[in-house]
Design a protein around this motif. Structure first.
Motif, PDB file in Angstrom:
ATOM      1  N   TYR A 191       0.799  -0.999  -0.130  1.00 17.27           N
ATOM      2  CA  TYR A 191       0.093   0.033  -0.039  1.00 17.27           C
ATOM      3  C   TYR A 191       0.867   1.214  -0.190  1.00 17.27           C
ATOM      4  CZ  TYR A 191      -4.301  -2.532   0.568  1.00 17.27           C
ATOM      5  OH  TYR A 191      -5.225  -3.512   0.090  1.00 17.27           O
ATOM      6  N   ASN A 192       1.067   1.900  -1.200  1.00 21.70           N
ATOM      7  CA  ASN A 192       1.613   3.150  -1.237  1.00 21.70           C
ATOM      8  C   ASN A 192       0.501   4.151  -0.956  1.00 21.70           C
ATOM      9  OD1 ASN A 192       3.400   5.206  -1.825  1.00 21.70           O
ATOM     10  ND2 ASN A 192       3.283   5.118  -3.885  1.00 21.70           N
ATOM     11  N   ARG A 193       0.385   4.591   0.334  1.00 26.36           N
ATOM     12  CA  ARG A 193      -0.680   5.140   0.892  1.00 26.36           C
ATOM     13  C   ARG A 193      -0.008   6.861   0.853  1.00 26.36           C
ATOM     14  NH1 ARG A 193      -2.437   7.694   5.660  1.00 26.36           N
ATOM     15  NH2 ARG A 193      -4.627   8.006   5.440  1.00 26.36           N
ATOM     16  N   PRO A 212       6.507  -3.461  -4.818  1.00 28.04           N
ATOM     17  CA  PRO A 212       6.515  -3.091  -3.550  1.00 28.04           C
ATOM     18  C   PRO A 212       6.302  -1.693  -3.082  1.00 28.04           C
ATOM     19  CG  PRO A 212       8.655  -3.458  -4.037  1.00 28.04           C
ATOM     20  CD  PRO A 212       7.692  -3.967  -5.242  1.00 28.04           C
ATOM     21  N   THR A 213       6.472  -0.624  -3.985  1.00 24.46           N
ATOM     22  CA  THR A 213       6.469   0.701  -3.997  1.00 24.46           C
ATOM     23  C   THR A 213       5.240   1.392  -4.539  1.00 24.46           C
ATOM     24  OG1 THR A 213       7.865   0.883  -5.808  1.00 24.46           O
ATOM     25  CG2 THR A 213       8.997   0.698  -3.713  1.00 24.46           C
ATOM     26  N   TYR A 224      -1.081  -1.050  -4.729  1.00 26.87           N
ATOM     27  CA  TYR A 224      -2.427  -0.575  -3.855  1.00 26.87           C
ATOM     28  C   TYR A 224      -3.038  -1.579  -3.643  1.00 26.87           C
ATOM     29  CZ  TYR A 224      -4.782   2.757  -0.634  1.00 26.87           C
ATOM     30  OH  TYR A 224      -5.214   3.397   0.573  1.00 26.87           O
ATOM     31  N   SER A 225      -2.851  -2.586  -2.893  1.00 26.20           N
ATOM     32  CA  SER A 225      -3.550  -4.196  -3.007  1.00 26.20           C
ATOM     33  C   SER A 225      -2.928  -4.895  -1.926  1.00 26.20           C
ATOM     34  CB  SER A 225      -3.782  -4.696  -4.197  1.00 26.20           C
ATOM     35  OG  SER A 225      -2.682  -4.998  -4.690  1.00 26.20           O
ATOM     36  N   HIS A 226      -3.826  -6.123  -1.800  1.00 27.19           N
ATOM     37  CA  HIS A 226      -3.341  -7.221  -0.815  1.00 27.19           C
ATOM     38  C   HIS A 226      -3.792  -8.335  -1.272  1.00 27.19           C
ATOM     39  CE1 HIS A 226      -6.933  -6.107   1.725  1.00 27.19           C
ATOM     40  NE2 HIS A 226      -6.664  -7.522   2.022  1.00 27.19           N
ATOM     41  N   MET A 227      -3.098  -9.542  -1.021  1.00 23.44           N
ATOM     42  CA  MET A 227      -3.832 -10.831  -1.096  1.00 23.44           C
ATOM     43  C   MET A 227      -3.454 -11.799   0.031  1.00 23.44           C
ATOM     44  SD  MET A 227      -5.654 -12.754  -3.245  1.00 23.44           S
ATOM     45  CE  MET A 227      -6.110 -11.831  -4.631  1.00 23.44           C
ATOM     46  N   THR A 282       8.514   1.392   4.954  1.00 24.12           N
ATOM     47  CA  THR A 282       9.248   2.617   4.778  1.00 24.12           C
ATOM     48  C   THR A 282       8.070   3.619   5.003  1.00 24.12           C
ATOM     49  OG1 THR A 282       8.969   2.824   2.351  1.00 24.12           O
ATOM     50  CG2 THR A 282      10.882   1.737   3.241  1.00 24.12           C
ATOM     51  N   ILE A 283       8.601   4.826   5.250  1.00 26.27           N
ATOM     52  CA  ILE A 283       7.708   6.047   5.453  1.00 26.27           C
ATOM     53  C   ILE A 283       8.623   7.251   4.623  1.00 26.27           C
ATOM     54  CG2 ILE A 283       8.920   6.504   7.647  1.00 26.27           C
ATOM     55  CD1 ILE A 283       6.081   7.584   8.450  1.00 26.27           C
TER      56      ILE A 283
END
Length: 83
Positions: free
Chosen positions: A5-7, A24-25, A28-31, A53-54
């Motif tokens: 999630y690149n929020r 990874p960067t 905006y999803s997951h499984m 990371t932030i």
């Protein structure tokens, strides 16, 4: 890669649990492993690795855990409080 999630600050988009992340960067999803790869039990995993990371600094949070409850969440996505 299970969660990516690149929020962006000041946004609150809905989580997307139907798409396997490919970046990874920029994702905006997951499984979870159960639906994605056919895992059925936390016992099939040795551990789960986290890499975070932030944008406010260059530090990286990178760790793994063998906690059975966390491995179960990676497989099923379900978490029971108090465990």
């Amino acid at each position: 890669l299970l969660y990516s999630y690149n929020r962006i600050v000041s946004t609150n988009r809905a989580l997307d649990g139907s798409t396997l992340p490919t970046s990874p960067t920029a994702g905006y999803s997951h499984m979870h492993l159960g639906p994605a790869l056919g895992y059925t039990s936390a016992d099939e995993l040795a551990d789960v690795r986290f890499y975070c990371t932030i944008s406010h600094h260059s530090r990286v949070i990178h760790f793994k855990t063998s906690n059975r409850h966390i491995r179960g969440v990676a497989v099923s996505g379900r978490y029971a409080s108090g465990n």
